[in-house]
Design an enzyme around this catalytic site. Sequence first.
Site, PDB file in Angstrom:
ATOM      1  CG  LEU A 173      -2.021  -0.970   1.380  1.00  0.00           C
ATOM      2  CD1 LEU A 173      -2.748  -0.760   2.708  1.00  0.00           C
ATOM      3  CD2 LEU A 173      -3.002  -0.858   0.219  1.00  0.00           C
ATOM      4  CG  ASP A 174       0.499   4.369  -2.887  1.00  0.00           C
ATOM      5  OD1 ASP A 174       1.345   3.579  -3.355  1.00  0.00           O
ATOM      6  OD2 ASP A 174      -0.357   4.959  -3.567  1.00  0.00           O
ATOM      7  CE  LYS A 175       5.702   8.316   5.064  1.00  0.00           C
ATOM      8  NZ  LYS A 175       6.899   9.190   4.982  1.00  0.00           N
ATOM      9  CB  THR A 202      -3.107   4.090   0.892  1.00  0.00           C
ATOM     10  OG1 THR A 202      -2.968   4.879  -0.299  1.00  0.00           O
ATOM     11  CG2 THR A 202      -4.434   3.358   0.869  1.00  0.00           C
ATOM     12  CG  HIS A 254       0.695   6.750  -7.087  1.00  0.00           C
ATOM     13  ND1 HIS A 254       1.589   7.797  -7.181  1.00  0.00           N
ATOM     14  CD2 HIS A 254       1.084   6.026  -6.012  1.00  0.00           C
ATOM     15  CE1 HIS A 254       2.482   7.696  -6.207  1.00  0.00           C
ATOM     16  NE2 HIS A 254       2.194   6.628  -5.489  1.00  0.00           N
TER      17      HIS A 254
END
Length: 253
Positions: A61-63, A65, A170
Amino acid sequence: MQSQCDLNAFSVIHRDDALLSVHKPAALLVHRSPIDRHETRFALQMARDCAGQRVHAVHRLDKATSGLLLFALDADSARHLSRQFEQRRVEKRYLALVRGWPLVQGCIDKPLRYKADALADARASKEHPPQQARTHFRCLATATLDQPLGRFPQQRYALLELRPETGRKHQIRRHLNHIGHPIIGDVNHGDRHHNHLFHNWRGYHRLYLAAVGLRVTHPHSQQPLDLRAPLQADFQSTLAALGVPVPLDAPPD
């Protein structure tokens, strides 16, 4: 402004003999990165501490999110789960708070240019054709906020459920910006005016995107497994302030 990570929001959602799923708070990295050298805590490290053994990351997961993150507890399970992600056999469900009122539902089918990782892809070719990318969305609720911005005395927002078919970098953030409904708090692909409005109004800043559901095939039993994560407290409180009901953590259809 950088979001501050609420480590208290880290919690175990599910554990069995093959896998561990946790809730990752917003602003927490999944694993160590040279890009964020100042960070000292990582979801991988915290999951290992919770499990009391080595864990294997099978997706990211993105930082920025928050939400559901899955780890395998052995190498064979890691390979099995990683293959499911690679073959697009995992059903993923997200919630996002966006600017404006989109259609009730739809599918964003727009190829996205490959975004290289500054470090991992440093030696890779810079020439990549656009990659197929599809994101299904459904509007769960709409709201208005009596806050002036520009020439408008009120602002419109919506809570969306999102189910990406593909997993481009993204993807959800870029797709929603493409249709004119960027996610609140998205520094790179969002609307800075609405981002600032929410920071001033709520007193903190975060990306309002959360991974709330995964459906995988269990690597040992070969049976479907639905994993669900509640929204982080700050996300829930913002929805409450907007008068938007917090969705139940229903499994994917």
